[in-house]
Write an enzyme that holds these catalytic residues in place. Structure first.
Site, PDB file in Angstrom:
ATOM      1  N   PRO A   2      34.606  43.259  41.414  1.00  0.00           N
ATOM      2  CA  PRO A   2      33.470  44.049  40.817  1.00  0.00           C
ATOM      3  C   PRO A   2      32.839  42.868  39.630  1.00  0.00           C
ATOM      4  O   PRO A   2      33.961  42.626  38.990  1.00  0.00           O
ATOM      5  CB  PRO A   2      34.006  45.187  40.276  1.00  0.00           C
ATOM      6  CG  PRO A   2      35.334  45.663  40.925  1.00  0.00           C
ATOM      7  CD  PRO A   2      35.599  44.307  41.511  1.00  0.00           C
ATOM      8  N   GLU A   3      31.656  42.776  39.673  1.00  0.00           N
ATOM      9  CA  GLU A   3      31.148  42.011  38.574  1.00  0.00           C
ATOM     10  C   GLU A   3      30.656  42.762  37.636  1.00  0.00           C
ATOM     11  O   GLU A   3      30.554  44.000  37.760  1.00  0.00           O
ATOM     12  CB  GLU A   3      30.089  40.901  39.313  1.00  0.00           C
ATOM     13  CG  GLU A   3      30.790  39.894  40.137  1.00  0.00           C
ATOM     14  CD  GLU A   3      31.593  38.793  39.551  1.00  0.00           C
ATOM     15  OE1 GLU A   3      31.425  38.659  38.178  1.00  0.00           O
ATOM     16  OE2 GLU A   3      32.396  37.872  40.041  1.00  0.00           O
ATOM     17  N   HIS A  91      46.313  55.046  47.607  1.00  0.00           N
ATOM     18  CA  HIS A  91      46.093  54.192  46.511  1.00  0.00           C
ATOM     19  C   HIS A  91      45.315  54.842  45.320  1.00  0.00           C
ATOM     20  O   HIS A  91      44.740  54.157  44.689  1.00  0.00           O
ATOM     21  CB  HIS A  91      44.958  53.018  47.121  1.00  0.00           C
ATOM     22  CG  HIS A  91      45.524  52.199  48.314  1.00  0.00           C
ATOM     23  ND1 HIS A  91      46.763  51.520  48.080  1.00  0.00           N
ATOM     24  CD2 HIS A  91      45.384  52.019  49.616  1.00  0.00           C
ATOM     25  CE1 HIS A  91      47.276  50.862  49.415  1.00  0.00           C
ATOM     26  NE2 HIS A  91      46.229  51.534  49.925  1.00  0.00           N
ATOM     27  N   ARG A 110      44.907  46.955  45.485  1.00  0.00           N
ATOM     28  CA  ARG A 110      45.607  45.766  44.992  1.00  0.00           C
ATOM     29  C   ARG A 110      46.094  45.935  43.552  1.00  0.00           C
ATOM     30  O   ARG A 110      47.155  45.106  43.180  1.00  0.00           O
ATOM     31  CB  ARG A 110      44.791  44.607  45.128  1.00  0.00           C
ATOM     32  CG  ARG A 110      44.204  44.293  46.580  1.00  0.00           C
ATOM     33  CD  ARG A 110      43.195  43.065  46.676  1.00  0.00           C
ATOM     34  NE  ARG A 110      43.924  41.913  46.262  1.00  0.00           N
ATOM     35  CZ  ARG A 110      43.353  40.641  46.353  1.00  0.00           C
ATOM     36  NH1 ARG A 110      42.179  40.666  46.836  1.00  0.00           N
ATOM     37  NH2 ARG A 110      44.205  39.591  46.244  1.00  0.00           N
ATOM     38  N   ARG A 151      30.628  19.825  23.610  1.00  0.00           N
ATOM     39  CA  ARG A 151      31.442  20.286  24.741  1.00  0.00           C
ATOM     40  C   ARG A 151      31.124  19.232  25.819  1.00  0.00           C
ATOM     41  O   ARG A 151      30.035  19.406  26.530  1.00  0.00           O
ATOM     42  CB  ARG A 151      31.289  21.880  25.156  1.00  0.00           C
ATOM     43  CG  ARG A 151      31.457  22.663  23.870  1.00  0.00           C
ATOM     44  CD  ARG A 151      33.061  22.742  23.643  1.00  0.00           C
ATOM     45  NE  ARG A 151      33.647  23.365  24.955  1.00  0.00           N
ATOM     46  CZ  ARG A 151      33.728  24.522  25.128  1.00  0.00           C
ATOM     47  NH1 ARG A 151      33.514  25.466  24.163  1.00  0.00           N
ATOM     48  NH2 ARG A 151      34.440  24.828  26.171  1.00  0.00           N
TER      49      ARG A 151
END
Ligand SMILES: [Zn+2]
Length: 270
Positions: A2-3, A91, A110, A151
């Site tokens: 999931p983002e 789960h 998971r 950077r």
């Protein structure tokens, strides 16, 4: 995985069912998630009314008077509101019993997700040191430009650094850099102020669009490599190695950057 857009969509979907509800008790079937579920979560939440919900990076914060639950979906987690009588599967690790005769159920095959507790007035160590939200007003071109002056790191890795800005995952970084015409391997310090302004705009635009689209879909539609199916047809570079650029027809290139696949058009992105 999931983002940010999916976490935001989850938050918006859950809010009407959780806001103002009291948590009566917790059923923890499996405490060993990414981190063990602390006893403080159970004792902190029990009997409390949910006063507000918030997303911070990819965490959902459920605010109550004595503190906040910190929820993370990890790689495969999901949160659903169901009738309290719904039987639990293998789960289904945690249920919050609500005073609406419903449960908030956390399912995670998971077990990389988490449920943690942050007492009122404290900032959990996982949230400390995070950069600003990409959709908030602290994130803009000049902000990126200022932080990037010394950077040497590749601009894509700079953009994905959670200390710089949170929640810009691999897909969204690749797409935003393409839209802004910036080569992902260019040193962050070499990107001009003007181009950072464009990049910040594209990050916002793409995330906002994904959130909007995410509101009409379901997790089940997400393909095994984590790309939401509804979004796949519209990706410009991500996952399109060897296919023609949608702008100039040059084959999209794929390289490994920071152990992640990076996709770009060598002609459109300089
Ligand atoms: Zn191109």
């Amino acid at each position: 995985m999931p983002e940010l857009p999916e976490v935001e969509t989850t938050l918006r979907g859950l809010s009407p069912h959780l806001l103002g509800r009291r948590v009566l008790s917790l059923t923890v079937r499996q405490p060993r998630l990414r981190w063990p579920i602390p006893e403080a979560l159970r004792t902190g939440l029990a009997g409390q009314r949910i006063e507000a919900l918030e997303r911070r990076a990819k965490y959902l914060l459920v605010h109550t008077q004595p503190g906040s639950a910190l929820l993370h979906l990890g790689m495969s987690g999901s949160l659903r509101v169901l009738p309290a009588t719904t039987s639990a599967g293998k789960h289904d690790h945690v249920d919050w019993l609500l005073d609406s005769q419903q449960i908030l159920r956390f399912t995670d095959p998971r077990r990389f997700g988490s449920q943690l507790w942050q007492p009122i007035g404290e900032t959990h160590q996982l949230l400390a040191g995070l950069g600003p939200e990409p959709l908030g007003d602290k994130f803009h071109g000049d902000y990126l430009w200022n932080l990037s002056r010394k950077r040497d790191v590749a601009v894509k890795l700079f953009l994905m650094d959670q200390k710089i800005v949170v929640g810009v995952g691999n897909i969204y970084a690749a797409e935003a850099l393409f839209a802004a015409g910036i080569n992902p391997r260019l040193a962050a310090s070499k990107v001009s102020r003007l181009r950072y302004a464009r990049l910040a705009d594209e990050v916002r635009r793409i995330l906002a669009y994904a959130i909007k689209r995410g509101g009409t879909t379901l997790r089940d539609f997400i393909s095994p490599d984590g790309v939401p199916g509804y979004f796949e047809q519209e990706l410009a570079v991500y996952g399109r190695s060897g296919q023609p650029c949608r702008v100039c027809a040059t084959p999209i290139r794929s390289v490994i950057l920071g152990q992640r696949s990076t996709f770009f058009c060598s002609r459109c992105q300089r």
